[in-house]
Design an enzyme around this catalytic site. Structure first.
Site, short mmCIF file in Angstrom:
data_model
loop_
_atom_site.label_atom_id
_atom_site.label_comp_id
_atom_site.label_asym_id
_atom_site.label_seq_id
_atom_site.Cartn_x
_atom_site.Cartn_y
_atom_site.Cartn_z
N GLY A 188 0.83 -1.22 0.00
CA GLY A 188 0.00 0.00 0.00
C GLY A 188 0.85 1.25 0.00
O GLY A 188 0.60 2.20 -0.76
N CYS A 190 4.05 -8.67 2.01
CA CYS A 190 3.73 -9.45 0.82
C CYS A 190 4.99 -9.95 0.12
O CYS A 190 5.12 -11.13 -0.18
CB CYS A 190 2.88 -8.62 -0.14
SG CYS A 190 2.61 -9.45 -1.71
N CYS A 250 3.06 -13.23 0.89
CA CYS A 250 2.52 -13.84 -0.33
C CYS A 250 3.58 -14.40 -1.27
O CYS A 250 3.45 -15.53 -1.75
CB CYS A 250 1.71 -12.82 -1.12
SG CYS A 250 0.73 -11.71 -0.12
N LYS A 253 5.83 -17.22 0.19
CA LYS A 253 4.88 -18.32 0.45
C LYS A 253 4.51 -19.03 -0.84
O LYS A 253 4.54 -20.26 -0.93
CB LYS A 253 3.63 -17.72 1.14
CG LYS A 253 2.50 -18.65 1.50
CD LYS A 253 1.49 -18.91 0.42
CE LYS A 253 0.82 -17.73 -0.20
NZ LYS A 253 -0.18 -17.07 0.59
N TYR A 271 -5.97 -18.73 7.22
CA TYR A 271 -5.25 -18.77 5.94
C TYR A 271 -3.82 -19.28 6.13
O TYR A 271 -3.38 -20.20 5.47
CB TYR A 271 -5.05 -17.35 5.40
CG TYR A 271 -6.13 -16.66 4.66
CD1 TYR A 271 -6.10 -16.57 3.27
CD2 TYR A 271 -7.15 -16.00 5.33
CE1 TYR A 271 -7.04 -15.86 2.57
CE2 TYR A 271 -8.11 -15.28 4.64
CZ TYR A 271 -8.06 -15.21 3.26
OH TYR A 271 -8.98 -14.50 2.57
N GLU A 312 -2.20 -22.86 4.93
CA GLU A 312 -1.24 -22.83 3.82
C GLU A 312 0.09 -23.45 4.24
O GLU A 312 0.66 -24.28 3.53
CB GLU A 312 -1.04 -21.39 3.33
CG GLU A 312 -2.28 -20.85 2.62
CD GLU A 312 -2.10 -19.42 2.12
OE1 GLU A 312 -1.15 -18.74 2.54
OE2 GLU A 312 -2.95 -18.99 1.30
N HIS A 362 -14.22 -27.78 -23.14
CA HIS A 362 -14.15 -29.22 -22.89
C HIS A 362 -12.86 -29.82 -23.44
O HIS A 362 -12.44 -29.42 -24.53
CB HIS A 362 -15.36 -29.89 -23.57
CG HIS A 362 -15.46 -31.34 -23.26
ND1 HIS A 362 -15.84 -31.81 -22.02
CD2 HIS A 362 -15.23 -32.43 -24.04
CE1 HIS A 362 -15.84 -33.13 -22.05
NE2 HIS A 362 -15.47 -33.54 -23.25
N GLU A 389 -15.45 -26.65 -16.51
CA GLU A 389 -16.67 -26.56 -17.31
C GLU A 389 -17.90 -26.84 -16.44
O GLU A 389 -19.01 -26.42 -16.74
CB GLU A 389 -16.62 -27.50 -18.52
CG GLU A 389 -16.58 -28.98 -18.20
CD GLU A 389 -16.42 -29.83 -19.46
OE1 GLU A 389 -17.27 -29.76 -20.35
OE2 GLU A 389 -15.42 -30.57 -19.56
P1 NDP Z 1 -6.68 -15.62 10.56
O1 NDP Z 1 -7.38 -14.58 11.35
O2 NDP Z 1 -7.16 -16.02 9.23
O3 NDP Z 1 -6.61 -16.95 11.45
C1 NDP Z 1 -6.15 -16.95 12.77
C2 NDP Z 1 -6.34 -18.34 13.32
O4 NDP Z 1 -5.75 -18.43 14.60
C3 NDP Z 1 -7.79 -18.71 13.49
O5 NDP Z 1 -7.94 -20.06 13.17
C4 NDP Z 1 -8.03 -18.47 14.97
O6 NDP Z 1 -9.02 -19.29 15.53
C5 NDP Z 1 -6.70 -18.87 15.56
N1 NDP Z 1 -6.43 -18.24 16.83
C6 NDP Z 1 -6.55 -16.91 17.13
N2 NDP Z 1 -6.21 -16.69 18.41
C7 NDP Z 1 -5.85 -17.89 18.93
C8 NDP Z 1 -5.41 -18.31 20.20
N3 NDP Z 1 -5.26 -17.45 21.21
N4 NDP Z 1 -5.16 -19.62 20.39
C9 NDP Z 1 -5.32 -20.51 19.37
N5 NDP Z 1 -5.74 -20.17 18.15
C10 NDP Z 1 -6.01 -18.86 17.92
O7 NDP Z 1 -5.18 -15.13 10.55
P2 NDP Z 1 -3.93 -15.58 9.73
O8 NDP Z 1 -2.78 -15.25 10.62
O9 NDP Z 1 -4.05 -16.95 9.21
O10 NDP Z 1 -3.95 -14.60 8.48
C11 NDP Z 1 -3.99 -13.17 8.69
C12 NDP Z 1 -4.55 -12.47 7.49
O11 NDP Z 1 -3.59 -12.50 6.45
C13 NDP Z 1 -5.79 -13.13 6.91
O12 NDP Z 1 -6.93 -12.60 7.51
C14 NDP Z 1 -5.71 -12.80 5.47
O13 NDP Z 1 -6.43 -11.63 5.23
C15 NDP Z 1 -4.25 -12.56 5.21
N6 NDP Z 1 -3.68 -13.67 4.42
C16 NDP Z 1 -4.14 -13.90 3.16
C17 NDP Z 1 -3.64 -14.93 2.41
C18 NDP Z 1 -4.17 -15.18 1.05
O14 NDP Z 1 -4.83 -14.32 0.49
N7 NDP Z 1 -3.94 -16.36 0.48
C19 NDP Z 1 -2.58 -15.80 2.91
C20 NDP Z 1 -2.18 -15.49 4.24
C21 NDP Z 1 -2.72 -14.45 4.95
P3 NDP Z 1 -10.60 -18.89 15.51
O15 NDP Z 1 -11.06 -19.13 14.13
O16 NDP Z 1 -11.18 -19.83 16.50
O17 NDP Z 1 -10.67 -17.46 15.93
#
Ligand code: NDP
Length: 452
Positions: free
Chosen positions: A15, A42, A47, A50, A178, A182, A435, A440
């Site tokens: 950004g 990123c 990204c 990764k 995410y 991944e 096809h 499809e």
């Molecule tokens: P997310 O918010 O997607 O996931 C966080 C995970 O950690 C959730 O499963 C959450 O559980 C868990 N969690 C949170 N707090 C705790 C805790 N105290 N103890 C145990 N588990 C916990 O965050 P990410 O770090 O995976 O990704 C961050 C952001 O980065 C994403 O929102 C996305 O926008 C971006 N991103 C995008 C990608 C892409 O476009 N391909 C790739 C990587 C990142 P619960 O669900 O129960 O809250």
């Protein structure tokens, strides 16, 4: 009042770099400060590296398939020491491009931390003060680890993965979002014995339920040892590894533990609140639709605002900020219907509403097909892809599309265009299939599997 610069950008990620470059191209006097490496999350620790790891890790499954297709594939292990220097070199190359893109239109770069001293002044780490008519905060986010878990200091985050000089033999990934999903797939594909703990009932909370279930099933089939409803209770150093005690009673030693438990906005110690900038949930900068904070001269874009935390969104917000402030053309970013992909193996691409969210809003028809594509059935690989459309019963518009398949990230980009244009189910039906492809199916699903 005169200022040293028209714009001072704090943060050299997606950004910030976009905003600085296009603002400078309007003739504005622009400076940018970055305390780490140019390119931000990123490019340097997100990204890009990764995705390169996704490519590297995908070959193990490909080689198995190739053998079944008749190729004589000599099984050789993955050599991190060959891959890693190339990865670092590629990041250096990209960082150079980012620097060049800033230097060309005349952006002055400060390779150091900058904090806000007042609404028009930043202080640099070397003690200098610089004034600017506008300040743009584009400092992104940083991994969050739950501090209360005993032994949490033994666990790394996604930042550490890209600095690893050796590949661990075993790894525990904690989280179900995410990043966790991944990385679990990446390490599994690279031949690392991979375990994933997620505290909830199903990974990828917030995504379409049927698709989440499909991804969870397939990543386990591919070899990820996924434990749902399971969290880390304690970690201790033991025998050169980390002994993890889990809430399900398991006690195991892992070479490495990575927490992917979310990210928080990078606002600590930036001087924002002292300058009068209102911060919201988790410390995110509160901004209006034009990315303006509660202090008129201070704007913010990207993950630091915790709107939609994706690179292309930060870039759009940076561009819109310049349109608004430097081209006198007030521009908002539309945060709806943004397609995104989770680079699990197989990938999950999504755009628009989930089935659950759509059903809460209106009457819908759900079209869903899970099947073995030709490439898999030939080798008797029991892995099904999922194609799913959520359709408004009243307007016939496609409200959401979900694809779980190899290459879903590429496919969902195209569907995103159609949905943005307001395509209806009948538009999809009227489109002649390509096809033989697996995608499809998206124009061939004739009967809804559910209506509600
Ligand atoms: P997310 O918010 O997607 O996931 C966080 C995970 O950690 C959730 O499963 C959450 O559980 C868990 N969690 C949170 N707090 C705790 C805790 N105290 N103890 C145990 N588990 C916990 O965050 P990410 O770090 O995976 O990704 C961050 C952001 O980065 C994403 O929102 C996305 O926008 C971006 N991103 C995008 C990608 C892409 O476009 N391909 C790739 C990587 C990142 P619960 O669900 O129960 O809250």
């Amino acid at each position: 009042m005169t200022f040293d610069f028209d714009l001072f950008v704090i943060g050299g990620g997606s950004g910030g770099v976009r905003a600085a470059r296009v603002a400078a191209e309007t003739g504005a006097r622009v400076a940018l400060a970055e305390e780490y490496r140019m390119g931000g999350t990123c490019v340097i620790r997100g990204c890009v590296p990764k995705k390169l790891m996704v490519f590297a890790s995908g070959y193990s499954a490909r080689m198995q398939e190739a053998a079944e297709y008749g190729w004589d594939v000599t099984a050789g292990g993955f050599d991190w020491s060959k891959f890693w220097p190339n990865l670092r070199a590629e990041l250096d190359r990209l960082e150079g491009i980012y620097r060049g893109n800033l230097a060309r239109p005349g952006v002055q770069i400060f390779d150091q931390r900058a904090v806000i001293a007042d609404p028009h002044t930043v202080t640099l780490a070397d003690g200098r003060s610089v004034t600017a008519k506008h300040i743009l905060v584009a400092t992104g986010g940083t991994p969050f680890k739950p501090a209360r878990t005993p032994g949490i200091e033994l666990a790394g985050t996604s930042n550490d993965v890209f600095l690893m000089e050796d590949l661990p033999r075993s790894i525990l990934i904690v989280g179900g979002g995410y990043i966790a999903c991944e990385f679990a797939c990446i390490f599994n594909g690279l031949g690392v014995e991979t375990t994933q703990y997620y505290r909830g009932a199903q990974i990828l909370r917030g995504f379409d339920d049927e698709s989440r279930g499909h991804v969870a099933e397939l990543i386990q089939v591919r070899g990820v040892n996924l434990h749902l409803g399971c969290d880390v209770m304690e970690m201790q150093r033991r025998d050169g590894g980390i002994l993890v005690s889990a809430s399900n009673g398991d006690e195991r030693i892992f070479d490495k533990v990575i927490y992917a438990t979310g990210r928080v906005p990078n606002t600590a110690g930036l001087g924002l609140q002292e300058a009068g900038v209102r911060l919201g949930r988790g410390g995110a900068v509160e901004v209006d639709a034009y990315s303006q904070s509660s202090v008129p001269s201070i704007y913010a874009v990207g993950d630091v605002t915790d709107r939609v935390n994706l690179t292309p969104v930060a870039i759009r917000e940076g561009q819109a900020f310049v349109e608004t402030v430097f081209n006198a053309n007030p521009t908002k970013v539309d945060h709806t219907n943004i397609a995104s992909a989770i680079f699990t193996q197989p990938e999950y691409g999504a755009v628009g509403l989930t089935e659950e969210a759509a059903r809460d809003l209106e009457e819908i028809e759900v079209y869903s097909a899970a099947f073995r594509p030709m490439q898999n059935s030939f080798i008797d690989k029991n892995e099904r892809v999922l194609f799913k459309l959520i359709v408004s019963a009243a307007s016939r518009k496609i409200l959401g599309c979900h694809i779980v398949a190899d290459g879903a990230g590429e496919l969902i980009q195209m569907v995103g265009v159609a949905i943005r244009m307001g395509a209806t189910k009948e538009d999809f039906d009227a489109t002649v299939a390509v096809h033989p492809t697996m995608s499809e199916e998206i124009v061939l699903m004739k009967t809804p599997v559910r209506t509600a």
